[in-house]
Enzyme design. Structure first.
Site, PDB file in Angstrom:
ATOM      1  N   LYS A 215       0.885  -1.166   0.000  1.00 30.51           N
ATOM      2  CA  LYS A 215       0.000   0.000   0.000  1.00 30.51           C
ATOM      3  C   LYS A 215       0.916   1.207   0.000  1.00 30.51           C
ATOM      4  O   LYS A 215       1.653   1.446   0.964  1.00 30.51           O
ATOM      5  CB  LYS A 215      -0.908  -0.002   1.229  1.00 30.51           C
ATOM      6  CG  LYS A 215      -1.824   1.202   1.230  1.00 30.51           C
ATOM      7  CD  LYS A 215      -2.562   1.369   2.539  1.00 30.51           C
ATOM      8  CE  LYS A 215      -3.058   2.805   2.627  1.00 30.51           C
ATOM      9  NZ  LYS A 215      -3.560   3.159   3.948  1.00 30.51           N
TER      10      LYS A 215
ATOM     11  N   GLY B 202      -8.195  10.079   8.938  1.00 29.25           N
ATOM     12  CA  GLY B 202      -8.504  10.215  10.360  1.00 29.25           C
ATOM     13  C   GLY B 202      -9.581  11.236  10.671  1.00 29.25           C
ATOM     14  O   GLY B 202      -9.924  11.436  11.831  1.00 29.25           O
TER      15      GLY B 202
END
Lengths: 257, 328
Positions: free
Chosen positions: A96, A157
């Site tokens: 990733k 987030g």
């Protein structure tokens, strides 16, 4: 089944492994979510490039596919180096890819991202790029050799959920055959259901689960929402209209008014 | 019963003290040349079980709430019962609500309330959580004082690699060597922590202050003579090498965000240590033959060592051999 490079999975939830109250709770979240893929950060968990040792053993022992990530890397060189380290530690070509452009908002440096993707794909890596919803960047990532795209739906987030549904819609429409995973910005199961209803192939979560009051229960709630959203997409949901449409005919009914 | 306690960090010294108080004959062995050379020396020394509940499970509060009383009884005058202040920058104000939702034992403070407790933080934060029941101590002073107390009570200390002696001379060995057991005790892993020390006379704090941040939450604990301890990172790693530039930057950034006066402070120290932890991040007492292992104190050394020491004492006192001796 969802096919990501050469691996097919049932679960459409990818789970991050950072910032859980404890590894035991992380393991419980993995179990209850029935996820088959976890991501793990090499950069923060290594301190000086050595193996995270026991923590990585715990990750391996979860018995799921590991998608290492380059979280916290701010340059192409750093990301490429971290990817190579990850390949050694976890014996996988999956990576990733994150190349952070802004240390505060953690927005990706899309120029560096494309460059690093090209280098890594050329080196045999199967790259999962963390990108924005920009179509041109996505095109370049595909040209660079990526076969999966991971756009964010809101800042990392932030837990805001999809902030630009129009962009998500056109992103899906432009890349009908590329596996698309919404990475970052999801806060609640309803957000995850939303993007799945829009036809996204999977959702990657970390903070939304790890930061919940009961991470394991929240992981399960997300799994249910993702499955519901997927099923709804396959069932072809109604498109919204700007006026009421009665479900029974009006003509021929007695009118008392 | 003759007891050998291995390791003179917070776990070992706490166990030794508890056993000495119960009348056991205790010898303490430390491989290093001095006490507190492991993770204990870098601890914050916060006795803050209510705050820790934010990320820890219930037993941390249940076992940790007696810690301040234990330390006060063992070392009168060392425990500062002034509570904990929890603040967040304007942009991270939501973090305070999240923290409040996961903890208990707090009260909300407004600007005036913050200024009344910590005059130097006046006007810097609009809201704060105040955990009135919490306490803190200076870990290095506490460890030295425990050592002095044990020496005064004529308990023996052995220092250095070669000094250990034969384990067979003892009825029981209590292994409190912490991170040294990683790889040998099942499931034990290391969690790296980094800290730094600052010195400035430009700001005074009376209690630990926690600055919430979604990625880099930190705390600042005031020490004597204008010193402050800033901690601590949490990194899944066994690497005990010096603090990284990145971590140093994050800790300093946070201190500066709490108050710009920290920008002019002198950096007196940096440190890195390995906290031993089990998968549930909760400490355990385990048995292996005549050895009892006390380990896995994670980030709760000073908070949970007293409870673990109590557990060790209970087990030894319940042993037939001890019971017989009492009867005779």
């Amino acid at each position: 089944m969802l096919k990501l490079y050469d691996i097919a999975v049932q679960s459409r939830l990818l789970l991050g492994t950072a910032r859980y109250p404890s590894p035991a709770i992380l393991a419980e979240a993995v179990r209850r979510s029935k996820t088959e893929i976890v991501t793990v950060s090499l950069r923060r968990e290594t301190a000086g490039g050595r193996s995270g040792g026991a923590f990585f053993d715990l990750i391996r022992d979860l018995g799921v596919h590991v998608l290492p990530n380059t979280a916290g890397c701010h340059s192409v060189q750093e990301a490429v180096l971290t990817a190579k380290m990850a390949r050694d530690v976890f014996r996988t070509n999956w990576i990733k890819l994150e190349v952070i452009g802004h240390h505060d908002t953690l927005q990706p440096d899309v120029f560096g991202l494309v460059e690093a993707a090209r280098i890594l794909a050329g080196d045999g890596f199967q790259v999962f790029p963390y990108t924005t919803d920009d179509l041109v960047v996505a095109e370049k990532l595909l040209e660079a050799g990526c076969r999966v795209l991971m756009p964010s739906c809101a800042p990392i987030g932030s837990a805001m959920g999809p902030v630009n549904p129009t962009a998500l819609k056109s992103f899906r429409a432009h890349f009908p055959d590329v596996p698309l995973i919404v990475d970052a910005g999801i806060g609640r199961p309803s957000h995850a259901a939303d993007v799945m209803e829009r036809g996204y192939d999977a959702v990657l979560l970390n903070t939304a689960v790890a930061g919940a009051g009961d991470p394991a229960a929240m992981a399960e709630a997300f799994a249910l929402a993702i499955a519901a959203g997927r099923l709804a997409h396959q069932a072809v949901p109604l498109q919204p209209r700007d006026m009421a449409v009665p479900s029974t005919p009006v003509i021929g009914k007695a009118v008392f008014a | 019963m003759r007891i050998l306690v291995k390791g003179a960090g917070v776990a070992g010294l706490t166990v030794a003290w508890q056993l000495y108080r119960h009348g056991f004959d205790v010898t303490i062995h430390e491989r290093a040349e001095k006490i507190g050379r492991g993770a204990s020396g870098f601890a914050g020394g916060m006795l803050a079980p209510w705050c820790e509940r934010e990320s820890a499970e219930e037993p941390v509060l249940a076992l940790g709430r007696m810690a301040a009383d234990w330390w006060e009884a063992a070392l009168p005058g060392h425990v500062q019962r002034r509570g904990t202040l929890v603040v967040a920058g304007g942009r991270d104000a939501g973090e305070l609500d999240r923290f409040a939702g996961r903890t208990s034992g707090w009260e909300w403070l407004d600007e005036a309330g913050i200024a009344a407790l910590e005059p130097h933080l006046a006007g810097r934060f609009r809201k704060a959580l105040f955990f009135r029941q919490e306490a803190h101590l200076d870990p290095r002073k506490a460890l030295s004082a425990l050592t002095a107390g044990l020496e005064e009570a004529r308990m023996r200390f052995l220092f250095g690699m070669s000094a250990e002696g034969k384990a067979t001379h003892y009825d029981r060995v209590i292994n409190c060597t912490g991170a040294e057991r990683i790889g040998r005790l099942a499931d034990l892993r290391g969690v790296r922590g980094e800290m730094l020390g600052l010195e400035t006379g430009d700001i005074t704090l009376s209690r630990p202050v926690r600055l919430l941040h979604p990625r880099h939450p930190i705390y600042i604990v005031p020490r004597e003579r204008n010193h402050f301890m800033v901690g601590a990172t949490m990194i899944e790693s066994n690497d005990a090498s010096p603090i990284t530039a990145r971590s140093l930057m994050e800790l300093l950034n946070a201190a500066y965000a709490l108050h710009p006066a920290f920008g002019e402070a002198r950096l007196t120290e940096t440190g890195a240590g390995i906290r031993p932890a089990y998968p549930d991040n909760f400490p355990r007492v385990t048995e292996e033959g005549h050895i009892l292992h006390v380990n896995g104190l994670y980030r709760h050394g000073f908070l949970l060592a007293p409870a673990m020491a109590g557990e060790v004492a209970r087990r030894l006192l319940a042993e037939p051999r001890h019971q017989e001796r009492k009867a005779s």
